[in-house]
Design an enzyme around this catalytic site. Structure first.
Site, PDB file in Angstrom:
ATOM      1  N   GLU A 283      31.159  39.230  44.483  1.00  7.73           N
ATOM      2  CA  GLU A 283      32.494  39.833  44.646  1.00  7.73           C
ATOM      3  C   GLU A 283      32.496  41.320  44.304  1.00  7.73           C
ATOM      4  OE1 GLU A 283      31.470  38.407  42.020  1.00  7.73           O
ATOM      5  OE2 GLU A 283      32.599  38.965  40.222  1.00  7.73           O
TER       6      GLU A 283
ATOM      7  N   CYS B 194      28.556  33.927  37.611  1.00 13.78           N
ATOM      8  CA  CYS B 194      28.231  34.377  36.259  1.00 13.78           C
ATOM      9  C   CYS B 194      28.748  33.377  35.214  1.00 13.78           C
ATOM     10  CB  CYS B 194      28.774  35.796  36.057  1.00 13.78           C
ATOM     11  SG  CYS B 194      28.013  36.651  34.681  1.00 13.78           S
TER      12      CYS B 194
ATOM     13  N   HIS C 211      26.812  38.951  41.019  1.00 13.38           N
ATOM     14  CA  HIS C 211      28.244  39.003  41.367  1.00 13.38           C
ATOM     15  C   HIS C 211      28.482  39.407  42.816  1.00 13.38           C
ATOM     16  CE1 HIS C 211      30.152  38.687  37.327  1.00 13.38           C
ATOM     17  NE2 HIS C 211      28.975  39.122  36.920  1.00 13.38           N
TER      18      HIS C 211
END
Lengths: 79, 231
Positions: B205, B86, B203
């Site tokens: 994660e 990002c 994302h």
């Protein structure tokens, strides 16, 4: 010494913000607006004596930070 | 394997990254403040999401001149793994480690939503745990994720198989409607020419545990670990 820097979007790069503003102007009956592109205007105050040398440095500032030359052009004006 | 997570003023996904690598995958992880000038001992450096320097001027433009960034560039040149997520992707683009730029979303809005991605290239060090063409579910959260590059750059990316994820429908069709932000050719993630630097707007994660809604992002970390185990 003062300088003014104009950072504008290159031709062919879509400007959704400009398009939205055109739409708003049209809805306000400003139908003559064909296109509008939004850029940035910067006023820079400089502690410099030589206009020539400083112009080179301003160019460097634009290339390195103030503009992203992938999508933007810049123009420098000096007093 | 040891991960370094760079923290800029305004980073806000640094803890998410730390949690994923440390607690989900059991790796060593350390935060690296942006004023640091050494990255010795790290095997992979993550530039997390957030709003470094308030997105002033352009996203990532000011963070790229943080002291740690010249070391990140040197680390990448030495072949170290660099993952920008990002805002991290935006910073890598501004730093010139990845080509192109992330512009304002087509609809001018911040979008926080799940997204389907098609794995375009599963032979990179960041994607080897996926199968080719696999569709994964990974969330996006950005206002500036609209990838743009000139025609030559785009051709180089496509020809080199450097587009790794593309926004798609749930059944893997790359369509305009599946493109959340106007990104060129539905590009969601790319790698550099050497293949050791990846930038992704979605994302991974945040998609490593079922409790968070999806495990589609696990493959990115599993790939990195697999690659490291193999070296």
């Amino acid at each position: 010494m003062k300088a003014r820097i104009y950072v504008t979007l290159k031709k062919g790069v879509l400007d959704p913000q400009g398009k939205a503003v055109v739409g708003a102007l049209h809805s306000m009956s400003f139908n003559e607006v064909k296109d509008l592109r939004i850029g940035k205007y910067m006023e820079v105050e400089l502690d410099a004596s030589s206009k020539e040398t400083e112009e080179v440095r301003l160019r460097e500032m634009c290339e390195k930070l103030l503009a992203n030359t992938v999508i933007e052009n810049y123009r420098i004006e000096m007093d | 394997m040891k991960f370094g997570i760079i923290v800029f003023p305004g980073s806000n996904c640094d803890h998410d990254c730390y949690h994923a690598v440390k607690h989900v995958f059991g790796c060593e992880a350390e935060y690296v403040w942006h004023k640091e000038t050494a990255l010795a001992g790290f095997d992979c450096v993550i530039l997390p999401g957030g709003f470094s320097y308030g997105d002033y001027l352009r996203t990532g433009a000011i963070a790229r001149s943080s002291p740690v960034m010249s070391e990140v560039v040197a680390f990448a040149k030495r072949g170290g793994l660099v993952l920008g997520i990002c805002n991290g992707f935006q910073i890598l683009a501004e730093a010139g480690l990845l080509p192109g730029v992330l512009m304002r979303n087509r609809a001018l809005k911040f979008i926080c939503a799940p997204a389907h991605l098609r794995v375009e290239n599963n032979s990179t060090v960041f994607t080897s745990a996926y199968s080719a063409g696999q569709v994964i579910d990974v969330p996006i959260a950005h206002a500036d994720g609209n990838y743009f590059a000139d025609a030559d750059t785009l051709k180089r990316l496509e020809d080199g198989g450097r587009v790794v994820f593309r926004y798609s429908t749930v059944d893997g069709k790359v369509t305009i409607d599946a493109n959340p932000n106007g990104s060129l050719s539905n590009i969601a993630a790319i790698v550099n020419e050497a293949g050791n630097v990846m930038g992704t707007m979605p994302h991974p994660e945040r998609a490593c545990e079922q409790a968070l809604g999806s495990t589609g992002g696990r493959g990115v970390f599993e790939s990195i670990l697999k690659g490291f185990a193999g070296t």
